[in-house]
Design an enzyme around this catalytic site. Structure first.
Site, mmCIF file in Angstrom:
data_model
loop_
_atom_site.group_PDB
_atom_site.id
_atom_site.type_symbol
_atom_site.label_atom_id
_atom_site.label_comp_id
_atom_site.label_asym_id
_atom_site.label_seq_id
_atom_site.Cartn_x
_atom_site.Cartn_y
_atom_site.Cartn_z
ATOM 1 N N HIS A 221 -108.838 18.348 -59.021
ATOM 2 C CA HIS A 221 -110.050 18.956 -60.526
ATOM 3 C C HIS A 221 -110.493 17.073 -60.017
ATOM 4 O O HIS A 221 -111.422 16.694 -60.708
ATOM 5 C CB HIS A 221 -109.658 19.451 -61.438
ATOM 6 N N ARG B 8 -117.703 24.386 -65.960
ATOM 7 C CA ARG B 8 -115.959 24.542 -66.088
ATOM 8 C C ARG B 8 -116.221 24.292 -67.822
ATOM 9 O O ARG B 8 -115.247 22.500 -68.275
ATOM 10 C CB ARG B 8 -115.361 23.045 -65.034
ATOM 11 N N ARG C 119 -118.397 29.118 -67.957
ATOM 12 C CA ARG C 119 -117.167 29.537 -67.796
ATOM 13 C C ARG C 119 -116.545 29.994 -68.321
ATOM 14 O O ARG C 119 -115.807 28.216 -69.704
ATOM 15 C CB ARG C 119 -116.625 28.929 -65.668
ATOM 16 N N GLU D 279 -113.291 35.341 -56.010
ATOM 17 C CA GLU D 279 -112.845 33.164 -55.494
ATOM 18 C C GLU D 279 -110.682 34.252 -55.409
ATOM 19 O O GLU D 279 -110.123 33.605 -55.362
ATOM 20 C CB GLU D 279 -112.172 32.489 -56.559
ATOM 21 N N ASN E 205 -113.238 27.859 -53.370
ATOM 22 C CA ASN E 205 -112.183 25.967 -53.083
ATOM 23 C C ASN E 205 -111.312 26.984 -53.115
ATOM 24 O O ASN E 205 -110.303 27.225 -52.849
ATOM 25 C CB ASN E 205 -112.645 25.172 -54.588
ATOM 26 N N ASP E 206 -111.036 28.332 -54.397
ATOM 27 C CA ASP E 206 -109.879 29.159 -54.750
ATOM 28 C C ASP E 206 -110.369 30.067 -53.425
ATOM 29 O O ASP E 206 -108.698 30.044 -53.394
ATOM 30 C CB ASP E 206 -110.008 29.596 -56.265
ATOM 31 N N ARG F 221 -104.700 23.612 -52.474
ATOM 32 C CA ARG F 221 -105.748 22.944 -52.499
ATOM 33 C C ARG F 221 -105.677 21.857 -52.611
ATOM 34 O O ARG F 221 -106.179 20.790 -52.849
ATOM 35 C CB ARG F 221 -107.059 23.834 -53.153
ATOM 36 N N CYS G 103 -120.487 28.984 -56.034
ATOM 37 C CA CYS G 103 -120.267 27.468 -56.988
ATOM 38 C C CYS G 103 -119.493 26.869 -56.669
ATOM 39 O O CYS G 103 -118.533 25.750 -56.982
ATOM 40 C CB CYS G 103 -120.174 27.845 -58.414
#
Ligand code: PEP
Ligand code: MG
Length: 755
Positions: free
Chosen positions: A366, A472, A508, A606, A629-630, A640, A677
């Site tokens: 992140h 986020r 989120r 995800e 990403n996930d 990741r 996203c």
């Protein structure tokens, strides 16, 4: 087994001894030299040589024992030729009793290796790439034992990180005076800045200690550091006194006691009086105390060793602060740490930050995600670095994934020119800010921004974002010292919703866990990515979720541009629960006279297991956003955040593309508002495929918006569809990237791909 043991038998204790001995050397070169010498002695061979892959085309001998002095550095062999070249090429060890009989054997006169028959060579591999070869040889013909082969393979694994740090590995075209350290691309862009070391376990070991002043000055420095650390502890205690239990607050008293007691401070002072600097005195005292704690049997007391290092780090940081460059306006700061955290970044204004360098970490961490959204170049996974000086010059090349410490004047000029060129290119792209992202044949894509800090909100609007596709919300939670109150959250959300009003803002709910650990609520899990993350954590800590949703709803009064999204959903029950909480909060707030409506509710797609649930979500949620990403991490079982598997992580993997195609196919019937996203939405090659799948909403870091818009405006959806269909037939991410990149280059998008 000792060197005096029988030839052919060798054990791990021997390896341990060699590694410990090598790590005591102060330079990488000396460490490598000690390793080679240790192997030469332990294996009782006539020759031990270490070769390094140089500029991708040859192998250079960088260390040797057993051949004539000075031979290392003079020998360079073409890659793929001879026995050593064969090992590097095939990435396989090679053991020969009589080397001269092997068809690949070639005698290089300059090597001075004439007459050595027994040969054992092992490739040195780092992150999937061969970076060198280690070879042992004996004059007489003999077979190397299995023990010896295993030993050399283990040595090779130990050598990899050191070899990577040898300066000779750099590209020959680069300036040889530069200290270039290769890592992994974390966030694009290039910058020049001043190194600021984030105090962490590894960086503290690396930091060059400040020059020693007089004994009395060093003692005064220690005392001032103790007072500064004590002030910091008391103010943290006061800040948290309303929110933490009495038990937790006791920890601060323990810290204070340690600062007041003799064990740490008095012992450090004694070391200063014996000739140490304050910095090394504290470091040595803390190391000694921590080692003593490790011997304690009682588990609770043993764990207090961590508190000693924590207080020790505070003291060291205070000493460095007092001896470092004079405080003043800080500009072009390049943060370097083991793992620079989001909290470390939040201590600066984004405009002050020129770059992020992480010795560990991976591009999907992140920290890297946040750096991208702030437009700050970042390099991660650099590995150990020696001799870092706070305040020295550094180049961050996030496009090519390396940092240059103490760059030479020619390098500085080169980078200044490149940075100016990039700025001109960005300015040119900004010309399309108010134009729609529509393909040449009329397919409209909505481009949205990903954000996480208030500081990265405006760059999105300035680059033409049509809303926020992903806020986020955990980032303010990660960068404060306790759960933010409802009032604190309200202020942040209200500002965000107002700045973007009337454009939509998708907030989120808290997505902590995995690599996002709350500093004030750490929990240990063996498998954090599969653990207590996202909506699972929020539903198990309902007051946290309720406070957050209340703050969001209240912040949306009169604006009505809020959308609420849940991360890591893997069951219908989770959606039902959140929906019920949201509904009851809306009712409660309305009862209190607030004009709040039920906001659109969506989920992140995800977790791969959510796919079969999509038809059941029809009347339960309003929108879907694919978190690639996930999704990639879970589909490929590739962490990741782990640099060792970073090269295996690719959102163009057929599994990801086919899953996206399945989601789109399902959604044609379901009709959810669908977006992507994850970082994939900012990758030009992937965007061609996403447009080909007819995804109409893409949310990405603010800095990529103009580039992606320029790309979409230059394509037709028809061509994208054809390319997506062709990509779906391929079985390899590399082949997919190559195919689409070629097509884009043919269409004149080279400049866009190369940045
Ligand atoms: C994702 O997983 O793709 C995503 C956008 O969320 P995050 O990176 O915050 O996990
Ligand atoms: Mg995610």
């Amino acid at each position: 087994m000792t060197p005096a043991g029988r030839r052919g038998e060798i054990g791990l204790s021997e390896l341990h001894r060699i590694v410990v001995d090598a790590s005591a050397a102060h330079t990488v070169e000396a460490q490598i030299d000690r390793l080679v010498s240790g192997v030469h002695q332990a294996m009782r061979v006539d020759v031990c040589s270490l070769y390094q892959v140089y500029a991708g085309t040859s192998l250079k001998m960088v260390a040797n024992r057993g051949l004539s002095a000075g031979v290392a550095g003079r020998i360079e062999l073409p890659l793929g030729e001879g026995l050593v070249g064969k090992i590097a090429f095939e990435r396989m060890p090679l053991s020969l009793a009589k080397a001269s009989r092997h068809p690949a054997y070639r005698y290089f006169p300059e090597s001075g290796e004439e007459g050595f028959e027994a040969f054992l060579g092992v490739p040195i591999v780092q992150l999937g790439q061969v970076i060198g070869v280690i070879v042992v040889q004996n004059r007489d013909e003999r077979a190397f034992s299995e023990d010896e082969q295993t030993f050399l393979i283990t040595v090779a694994a130990q050598l990899a990180p050191n070899l990577l740090r040898m300066p000779a590995l750099s590209d020959p075209r680069s300036n040889r005076a530069d200290r270039r350290m290769q890592g992994i691309r974390g966030a694009p862009g290039k910058s020049l800045g001043t190194l600021h070391l984030v105090v962490g376990e590894q960086t503290l070991q690396l930091i060059e200690e400040p020059l020693r002043r007089s004994t009395e000055e060093e003692v005064a420095l220690l005392q001032a550091a103790v007072e500064a650390a004590e002030r910091e502890i008391q103010s943290a205690k006061q800040r948290l006194s309303q929110r933490l239990s009495a038990d937790s607050l006791e920890l601060f008293d323990f810290y204070s006691l340690m600062l007041a007691g003799d064990q740490l401070v008095a012992a450090a002072e004694a070391r200063i009086r014996a000739g140490s600097s304050a910095f090394s005195a504290v470091r040595a005292t803390v190391d000694e105390l921590v080692a003593a704690f490790e011997l304690i049997e009682d588990e609770y007391l043993r764990a207090r060793g961590e508190d000693v290092s924590h207080v020790g780090n505070k003291l060291l940081a205070a000493i460095l602060g007092a001896t470092g460059p004079a405080p003043g306006p800080v500009e072009n700061v390049v943060l370097l740490g083991d793992l620079v955290s989001i909290t470390d970044m939040a201590a600066f204004d984004p405009e002050q930050l020129a770059g992020i360098l992480c010795l560990q970490g991976s591009p999907l961490s992140h920290t890297a995600v946040l750096a991208r959204s702030l437009g700050i170049p970042a390099v991660v996974g650099i590995g150990p670095v020696d001799h870092l000086v706070d305040g020295s010059r550094v180049v961050v090349d996030g496009d090519r994934g390396f940092a240059i410490f103490d760059p030479a004047p020619a390098t500085l000029d080169d980078y200044r020119a490149r940075i100016a060129d990039e700025a001109a290119y960005q300015a040119e792209l900004l010309g399309n800010k108010s134009l729609p992202a529509v393909t040449l044949d009329g397919f409209k894509v909505r481009l949205l921004a990903n954000t996480g800090l208030l500081a990265d909100v405006r760059p999105g609007l300035a680059r033409g974002a049509e809303g926020i596709g992903l806020y986020r919300s955990e980032i303010p939670f990660l960068s404060s010292e306790a759960f933010p109150t409802e009032a604190e959250q309200y202020d942040i959300y209200r500002e965000l919703l107002s700045i973007y009003h009337p454009l939509p803002v998708t907030m989120r709910t808290l997505d902590v866990g995995g690599d996002k650990q709350l500093p004030y609520l750490p929990f240990q899990e063996d498998n954090p990515s599969l653990g207590w993350r996202g909506i699972r954590f929020s539903l198990d800590n309902l007051p946290v979720l309720v406070t957050q949703l209340r703050a969001m709803l209240r912040a949306s009064v009169g604006l009505d541009n809020l959308r609420v999204m849940c991360p890591m959903v893997s069951s219908l029950a989770e959606v039902e629960e959140v929906r019920a909480v949201l509904k009851s909060l809306v009712a409660e707030l309305r009862d209190q006279g607030l004009d709040v409506g039920m906001p659109p509710l969506g989920i992140m797609v995800e977790v791969p297991g959510v796919l079969p649930l999509l038809p059941h979500l029809k009347d339960r949620v309003d929108f879907l956003s694919v978190g690639t990403n996930d999704l990639t991490q879970y589909l490929l079982a590739v962490d990741r955040g782990n640099p060792h598997v970073a090269t295996r992580y690719d959102h163009l993997h057929p599994a990801v593309l086919h899953t996206l195609a399945d989601i789109c196919r399902l959604n044609r019937k379901l009709g959810f508002d669908l977006s992507v996203c994850g970082e994939m939405a900012a990758d030009p090659v992937a965007v061609v495929l996403l447009v080909g799948l007819e995804i109409q909403n893409l949310s990405m870091n603010a800095y990529s918006l103009p580039r992606i818009k320029a790309l979409i405006r230059g394509l037709t959806v028809k061509r994208c569809r054809r390319l997506a269909n062709a990509a779906l037939k391929l079985g390899d991410a590399g082949a997919i990237r190559e195919k689409i990149s070629k097509a884009l280059r043919r269409d004149g998008f080279s400049a866009l791909l190369d940045r």
